[in-house]
Design a protein around this motif. Structure first.
Motif, short mmCIF file in Angstrom:
data_model
loop_
_atom_site.label_atom_id
_atom_site.label_comp_id
_atom_site.label_asym_id
_atom_site.label_seq_id
_atom_site.Cartn_x
_atom_site.Cartn_y
_atom_site.Cartn_z
N ILE A 1 0.83 -1.21 0.00
CA ILE A 1 0.00 0.00 0.00
C ILE A 1 0.86 1.26 0.00
CG2 ILE A 1 -1.63 1.37 1.36
CD1 ILE A 1 -2.89 -1.24 2.30
N VAL A 2 1.87 1.27 0.87
CA VAL A 2 2.75 2.45 0.96
C VAL A 2 3.49 2.68 -0.35
CG1 VAL A 2 4.81 3.40 2.08
CG2 VAL A 2 3.02 2.33 3.45
N VAL A 3 4.05 1.61 -0.92
CA VAL A 3 4.78 1.74 -2.18
C VAL A 3 3.85 2.23 -3.29
CG1 VAL A 3 5.99 0.46 -3.99
CG2 VAL A 3 6.54 0.05 -1.59
N SER A 4 2.64 1.70 -3.33
CA SER A 4 1.67 2.11 -4.35
C SER A 4 1.32 3.59 -4.22
CB SER A 4 0.40 1.27 -4.24
OG SER A 4 0.67 -0.10 -4.46
N LEU A 5 1.12 4.06 -3.00
CA LEU A 5 0.79 5.47 -2.78
C LEU A 5 1.95 6.38 -3.16
CD1 LEU A 5 -1.18 5.27 0.60
CD2 LEU A 5 -2.10 5.75 -1.68
N LEU A 6 3.16 5.95 -2.83
CA LEU A 6 4.33 6.76 -3.19
C LEU A 6 4.49 6.85 -4.70
CD1 LEU A 6 7.01 5.61 -0.57
CD2 LEU A 6 5.50 7.59 -0.50
N LEU A 7 4.23 5.76 -5.39
CA LEU A 7 4.31 5.78 -6.85
C LEU A 7 3.17 6.64 -7.44
CD1 LEU A 7 5.14 2.03 -7.60
CD2 LEU A 7 6.68 3.99 -7.84
N LEU A 8 1.98 6.53 -6.85
CA LEU A 8 0.84 7.29 -7.33
C LEU A 8 1.06 8.79 -7.20
CD1 LEU A 8 -2.12 7.34 -8.35
CD2 LEU A 8 -2.82 7.22 -5.95
N PHE A 9 1.64 9.20 -6.06
CA PHE A 9 1.87 10.63 -5.81
C PHE A 9 3.25 11.08 -6.28
CE2 PHE A 9 -1.22 9.81 -2.18
CZ PHE A 9 -2.30 10.33 -2.88
N ASP A 10 4.00 10.17 -6.88
CA ASP A 10 5.33 10.49 -7.41
C ASP A 10 6.25 11.06 -6.31
OD1 ASP A 10 7.32 10.63 -9.34
OD2 ASP A 10 6.77 12.65 -9.97
#
Length: 233
Positions: free
Chosen positions: A44-53
């Protein structure tokens, strides 16, 4: 608005807490191996970081308060250890044998298979301390000539994989004794395994904390010697 949220000094803390809470909720609802909280929270954390760049350095800087609490949280593990000190003394010799055999086997098998598959010196040195907590593994990898970043990744993979697979394997093997389950989780999955063991019960958590602590101490002392004898290069 999004830029303001991402640049907030507590953005990383919020993302981490939200990710872990969602992971805990999912795990409690499904109770499956693949919804292990650490694994799901990481995704989840990795996905959010990628989503928000958001790059890792920015995330790390805004979540550093979490690392501040790691020390007190680790020290707090002494409480269940003290509470179950008599039980630990009763199992002293079996635990010592399990620690030495399990610790040696893990390192030797890891280095042996990696070397046979063509791993180079840096990768081997990064893999060797994968079964101890990150602070110790990072320092050991650096001393052995490996990559601290790779060592941290291998530690995380080992902890998550151990926390996911160990309960199922223990059930299949018919191991229900809290001392045995806890020590196995702490020895093979360090912090993630200890967190899981504490969910099973205080005694299980105490033996997991013991295994994690002893494995870190013994590995820090003996790994440089074992690595030097094992790696042909």
């Amino acid at each position: 608005m999004l830029a303001l949220i991402v640049s907030h000094p507590l953005f990383g803390l919020l993302v981490t807490l939200v990710g872990y809470q969602l992971a805990m909720e999912l795990n409690q609802r499904t109770r499956t191996l693949l919804t292990q909280p650490v694994l799901v929270a990481t995704l989840i954390v990795v996905s959010l970081l990628l989503l928000f760049d958001v790059d890792f350095e920015t995330y790390y800087a805004s979540a550093d308060i979490i690392w501040l609490f790691l020390g007190p949280a680790t020290v707090a593990l002494a409480v269940p250890l003290y509470t179950h000190l008599k039980r630990i003394q009763d199992y002293f010799w079996p635990l010592l044998v399990a620690l030495l055999v399990g610790g040696f086997a893990t390192v030797l098998l890891t280095l042996g298979f990696a070397w046979l598959l063509g791993a180079g010196p840096e990768l081997l040195a990064s893999l060797a301390p994968k079964s101890v907590t990150s602070p110790i593994a990072i320092l050991l990898a650096e001393d052995l000539g490996g990559s601290p970043a790779l060592a941290a990744v291998f530690v995380m993979i080992t902890g998550v994989a151990g926390a996911v697979m160990a309960p199922w394997l223990l059930e299949k093997a018919g191991i229900h004794l809290p001392a045995a389950r806890g020590f196995t989780l702490g020895l093979n999955a360090h912090a993630a395994g200890t967190a899981l063991a504490l969910e099973e019960g205080e005694e299980t958590g105490a033996f997991a904390a013991l295994a994690m602590s002893l494995t870190g101490a013994v590995t820090a002392i003996l790994l440089p010697l074992i690595y030097g004898l094992t790696y042909p290069g």
